[in-house]
Design an enzyme around this catalytic site. Structure first.
Site, PDB file in Angstrom:
ATOM      1  N   ASP A  81      42.853  54.493  39.015  1.00  0.00           N
ATOM      2  CA  ASP A  81      43.854  53.919  38.111  1.00  0.00           C
ATOM      3  C   ASP A  81      43.413  52.510  37.738  1.00  0.00           C
ATOM      4  O   ASP A  81      42.507  51.957  38.358  1.00  0.00           O
ATOM      5  CB  ASP A  81      45.245  53.895  38.769  1.00  0.00           C
ATOM      6  CG  ASP A  81      45.170  53.487  40.217  1.00  0.00           C
ATOM      7  OD1 ASP A  81      44.412  52.535  40.520  1.00  0.00           O
ATOM      8  OD2 ASP A  81      45.850  54.097  41.061  1.00  0.00           O
TER       9      ASP A  81
ATOM     10  N   ASP B 150      43.582  41.840  49.477  1.00  0.00           N
ATOM     11  CA  ASP B 150      43.101  42.097  50.827  1.00  0.00           C
ATOM     12  C   ASP B 150      41.604  41.817  50.998  1.00  0.00           C
ATOM     13  O   ASP B 150      41.213  40.852  51.645  1.00  0.00           O
ATOM     14  CB  ASP B 150      43.490  43.509  51.303  1.00  0.00           C
ATOM     15  CG  ASP B 150      43.189  44.617  50.285  1.00  0.00           C
ATOM     16  OD1 ASP B 150      42.566  44.332  49.245  1.00  0.00           O
ATOM     17  OD2 ASP B 150      43.573  45.767  50.547  1.00  0.00           O
TER      18      ASP B 150
ATOM     19  N   ASP C 227      44.654  48.615  37.125  1.00  0.00           N
ATOM     20  CA  ASP C 227      45.711  47.635  37.347  1.00  0.00           C
ATOM     21  C   ASP C 227      45.393  46.366  36.572  1.00  0.00           C
ATOM     22  O   ASP C 227      44.242  45.929  36.504  1.00  0.00           O
ATOM     23  CB  ASP C 227      45.818  47.303  38.843  1.00  0.00           C
ATOM     24  CG  ASP C 227      46.239  48.517  39.652  1.00  0.00           C
ATOM     25  OD1 ASP C 227      47.032  49.327  39.130  1.00  0.00           O
ATOM     26  OD2 ASP C 227      45.762  48.684  40.793  1.00  0.00           O
TER      27      ASP C 227
HETATM   28  P1  ATP Z   1      42.235  52.754  45.195  1.00  0.00           P
HETATM   29  O1  ATP Z   1      40.887  53.084  44.745  1.00  0.00           O
HETATM   30  O2  ATP Z   1      42.655  53.539  46.373  1.00  0.00           O
HETATM   31  O3  ATP Z   1      43.285  52.740  44.109  1.00  0.00           O
HETATM   32  P2  ATP Z   1      42.721  49.931  45.203  1.00  0.00           P
HETATM   33  O4  ATP Z   1      41.901  48.814  45.768  1.00  0.00           O
HETATM   34  O5  ATP Z   1      42.894  49.962  43.736  1.00  0.00           O
HETATM   35  O6  ATP Z   1      42.111  51.266  45.751  1.00  0.00           O
HETATM   36  P3  ATP Z   1      45.568  49.873  45.326  1.00  0.00           P
HETATM   37  O7  ATP Z   1      46.447  50.286  46.458  1.00  0.00           O
HETATM   38  O8  ATP Z   1      45.613  50.612  44.050  1.00  0.00           O
HETATM   39  O9  ATP Z   1      44.112  49.863  45.923  1.00  0.00           O
HETATM   40  O10 ATP Z   1      45.878  48.339  45.068  1.00  0.00           O
HETATM   41  C1  ATP Z   1      45.358  47.593  43.976  1.00  0.00           C
HETATM   42  C2  ATP Z   1      44.946  46.205  44.423  1.00  0.00           C
HETATM   43  O11 ATP Z   1      46.066  45.513  44.968  1.00  0.00           O
HETATM   44  C3  ATP Z   1      43.909  46.182  45.541  1.00  0.00           C
HETATM   45  O12 ATP Z   1      42.607  46.286  45.042  1.00  0.00           O
HETATM   46  C4  ATP Z   1      44.170  44.839  46.181  1.00  0.00           C
HETATM   47  O13 ATP Z   1      43.626  43.781  45.418  1.00  0.00           O
HETATM   48  C5  ATP Z   1      45.669  44.736  46.094  1.00  0.00           C
HETATM   49  N1  ATP Z   1      46.330  45.316  47.284  1.00  0.00           N
HETATM   50  C6  ATP Z   1      46.843  46.562  47.435  1.00  0.00           C
HETATM   51  N2  ATP Z   1      47.407  46.730  48.635  1.00  0.00           N
HETATM   52  C7  ATP Z   1      47.269  45.557  49.277  1.00  0.00           C
HETATM   53  C8  ATP Z   1      47.655  45.087  50.550  1.00  0.00           C
HETATM   54  N3  ATP Z   1      48.300  45.875  51.399  1.00  0.00           N
HETATM   55  N4  ATP Z   1      47.353  43.803  50.860  1.00  0.00           N
HETATM   56  C9  ATP Z   1      46.718  43.005  49.975  1.00  0.00           C
HETATM   57  N5  ATP Z   1      46.319  43.380  48.779  1.00  0.00           N
HETATM   58  C10 ATP Z   1      46.578  44.643  48.418  1.00  0.00           C
HETATM   59 MG    MG Z   2      44.094  51.320  42.587  1.00  0.00          MG
END
Ligand code: ATP
Ligand code: MG
Length: 514
Positions: A76, A211, A78
Site C-alpha cells: 500500500d 520505527d 502511505d
Molecule cells: P508493510 O509492508 O507491512 O505495509 P510498512 O512499513 O508499510 O510495512 P505499515 O504498518 O503499513 O508498515 O506502517 C507504515 C509506516 O508507519 C511504517 O513504515 C512506519 O514508518 C510507521 N509505523 C507503522 N507502525 C509503527 C509502529 N508501531 N511504530 C512506529 N512506526 C510505525
Molecule cells: Mg504499509
C-alpha cells in the site's frame, strides 16, 4: 526464559549508539535513486499532486518507499503531509477521517485506500497501530466515493482484520494507570507504552515517531527526491533493520515493534541490528500488555503475507512465539522436528506459495496449522477409542482456541471454521457411501480437504483416501456415485488413527521424522 536470555546476550553489542535523526535530511535527488513514478500507484500520485497543488508538502513515506527502493511491489502507499486532517478532508470528496487516538485521512479509490497522515511530533505508534474504527466517531456519514464501485476496501480487510477492540482505548488506558506528559498530549502507561498521542508537527519531528530507519524515508512529490534523516538508504542497501532512537525505549513505547522487527526480518531478509535486537529478550513479555485484537492482526501479517514459514522460524528464534502463542511454542519445543512441526512448516510453505501467487489465504486454515499440535495433544490425552469422536474433536478445538485466546483475540467465525475443519477429518477419512458425497458441498470442505492432503503427505492420514477425494472432485456426478458405492463395498472396519502420529493404538510409537 534462560535460553532467550542467553540468546539476547549473544546478540548484545557492547557499545550502544542509538540512531538519532539529523536536524536536516540528506536529500537524494531523483538522478541518484531508483524510484520512478511509473512504479507508484496512480491514485497515490493523484493524492500527492492534489496536496502539493493546494500548497502543502506531500511525501510518500514508510514501507512503500522502502519496498520501491528494494525493487518490490509495495502493499500500500502511505502519504505524509503538513496539511491537517480537516484540510485533507476538504481537498478530497472521497475522503474519510478515521482513528480514535489520532486522526488520519483515508482517501478511497474503489478498493484502494491511500492513507494520508499529518506529520506528528512525538514518537508514537503509527498507521498500523490501532484497528480502524468502523465509523468515524465524529461524523457517522458514509464515505462519498468519487468512484462508485467497491466500498473502500472494507471487504478486503474483512477476512483478514480482527474485530474492533472490544474495550475502548480510554478504558484500557485507565486500567494501566497512565501518566500524562503535561507539555503535550502524550499519555504513557507504567511500562512506558504510549497510549495516546495527537500532537501534530513538522516532517523533521515526524521522523522520530517511525520505527525503523528503513521505514523512515520520505519521497517528495515536489522534486522526486528522497529525504533521509536517519541513514535509511544505507540501511536498506545493507539489509539492516535499526530502530530509530534508544531501542529499549522504543520497544517499551510500543511492544508490537518487536513483532514488526521479526516480520521485516522474515519478509525482507534483513538482519536486525544487534543493538536493536538486544532488548527483545528482556522486553518481549511486554507483548502481554498489548490489546489482543491488535496481536491477532499482527499474527495475520506475520503468517499470511507470503513469508509465514520464515516468520515462524524468526519468531521462535527470538522467543516471540512464546509470547504470542505459548501453547504452540511449547508443543513445538517438546516435539522438535516431529510430524506436527513438519506439517506446520509444509502448510505454511503452501500458504506462502498461494499468497505469492495472489490466491486467497484464510486465517482459519492458518489457525488449523498453528493449533494442530495443541489440538492433537488434547485429543491424545483421551482414551484412543475417543480420538475419532466428534465431541472429543470439537472439545479439543475449543480448548486449544481458549488457551490461545488468553493472548490474542480469535474472532468467532475463524474458531468455528477451525472446529469444522477438524470435525470433517474423520468423515473424510472414513466416508460412508453416497452420503459422503454431500461433504463436497460443505462450506468448509475445501479447507478440510487441504488439511487432509497435508496430513496424508506426512503419514497422518491415509494417502489412498486423500487421492480418492482428489479424484472424486474431478469426475462427473454419476461417476462420483459409482466411486462412493465401490468404496462402501471395499471398506473394511474403521481403523483408528492418532492425530499427531505420536502414538498408535496399543502404545506403539511411530518413528519420529527428525
Ligand atoms: P508493510 O509492508 O507491512 O505495509 P510498512 O512499513 O508499510 O510495512 P505499515 O504498518 O503499513 O508498515 O506502517 C507504515 C509506516 O508507519 C511504517 O513504515 C512506519 O514508518 C510507521 N509505523 C507503522 N507502525 C509503527 C509502529 N508501531 N511504530 C512506529 N512506526 C510505525
Ligand atoms: Mg504499509
Amino acid at each position: 526464559m534462560s535460553n532467550a536470555q542467553a540468546e539476547s546476550h549473544e546478540l548484545n553489542s557492547p557499545q550502544a549508539r542509538p540512531v538519532a535523526p539529523a536536524a536536516k535530511p540528506r536529500v537524494i535527488p531523483r538522478a541518484e535513486h531508483t524510484i520512478s513514478r511509473s512504479h507508484i500507484s496512480p491514485n497515490a500520485l493523484r493524492v500527492l499532486y492534489r496536496l502539493k497543488d493546494a500548497g502543502f508538502q506531500a511525501f510518500l513515506v514508510g514501507g512503500c518507499v522502502r519496498d520501491l527502493l528494494l525493487g518490490l511491489d509495495p502493499k500500500d502507499f502511505d502519504v505524509a503531509t503538513d496539511a491537517l486532517p480537516d484540510q485533507v478532508k476538504r481537498l478530497f470528496r472521497n475522503c474519510r477521517l478515521v482513528g480514535r487516538r489520532f486522526r488520519l485521512a483515508h482517501v478511497f479509490f474503489g478498493q484502494e485506500i491511500i492513507e494520508v497522515a499529518t506529520f506528528r511530533a512525538a514518537s508514537a505508534p503509527s498507521q498500523g497501530e490501532e484497528p480502524l474504527a468502523d465509523a468515524d466517531p465524529e461524523d457517522g456519514e458514509a464515505p462519498e466515493l468519487d468512484e462508485p464501485e467497491g466500498d473502500g476496501g472494507r471487504d478486503a480487510a474483512e477476512e483478514g482484520a480482527s474485530a474492533p477492540e472490544s474495550a475502548p482505548t480510554h478504558s484500557f488506558a485507565r486500567e494501566s494507570h497512565p501518566s500524562i506528559d503535561d507539555d503535550s498530549e502524550r499519555m504513557f502507561d507504567e511500562t512506558g507504552r504510549i497510549l495516546r498521542d495527537n500532537v501534530y508537527g513538522t516532517i523533521d519531528e515526524d521522523v522520530w515517531r517511525r520505527d525503523f530507519t528503513a521505514n523512515s524515508l520520505y519521497y517528495n512529490i515536489a522534486d522526486f527526491s528522497i529525504w533521509d534523516y536517519v541513514g535509511g538508504v544505507e540501511d536498506i542497501a545493507a539489509k539492516r533493520l535499526r530502530l530509530i532512537g534508544d531501542p529499549q525505549t522504543r520497544f517499551r513505547e510500543d511492544p508490537v515493534r518487536m513483532l514488526r522487527a521479526a516480520r521485516f526480518e522474515a519478509k525482507l531478509g534483513f538482519d536486525i541490528d544487534p543493538e536493536t535486537a538486544e532488548p527483545i529478550g528482556r522486553l518481549r513479555e511486554l507483548l502481554g500488555g498489548v490489546p489482543p485484537a491488535r496481536l491477532f492482526d499482527e499474527m495475520l501479517k506475520l503468517f499470511l503475507a507470503g513469508h509465514g514459514a520464515r516468520s515462524l522460524e524468526v519468531m521462535r528464534g527470538r522467543g516471540l512465539l512464546q509470547q504470542l502463542l505459548p501453547d504452540v511454542d511449547a508443543y513445538l519445543t517438546a516435539h522438535s522436528g516431529g510430524l506436527v512441526e513438519q506439517l506446520l512448516m509444509k502448510g505454511l510453505a503452501n500458504t506462502d506459495a498461494r499468497a505469492v501467487a495472489g490466491r486467497p489465504v484464510t486465517p482459519t486454515f492458518l489457525l488449523a496449522l498453528l493449533l494442530y499440535g495443541p489440538i492433537a495433544e488434547i485429543i491424545e490425552s483421551l482414551p484412543p477409542q475417543r480420538w475419532h469422536e466428534l465431541s472429543a474433536i470439537v472439545e479439543a478445538c475449543d480448548r486449544a482456541v481458549r488457551l490461545a485466546q488468553a493472548h490474542l483475540t480469535i474472532p468467532r467465525r475463524f474458531s468455528l471454521g477451525l472446529s469444522e475443519m477438524f470435525s470433517l477429518q474423520p468423515r473424510l477419512e472414513h466416508p460412508s457411501g453416497r452420503r459422503a458425497l454431500r461433504l463436497l458441498t460443505h462450506p468448509r470442505f475445501r479447507a478440510a480437504y487441504d488439511l487432509l492432503l497435508l496430513r496424508a503427505e506426512l503419514g497422518l492420514a491415509s494417502p489412498e483416501m486423500a487421492r480418492w477425494w482428489t479424484r472424486v472432485q474431478e469426475v462427473p456426478q454419476e461417476e462420483q456415485g459409482n466411486m462412493a458405492d465401490a468404496l462402501a463395498q471395499s471398506a473394511g472396519p474403521r481403523p483408528e488413527r492418532p492425530r499427531s502420529g505420536r502414538r498408535r493404538r496399543g502404545g506403539r510409537r511411530r518413528p519420529r521424522a527428525s
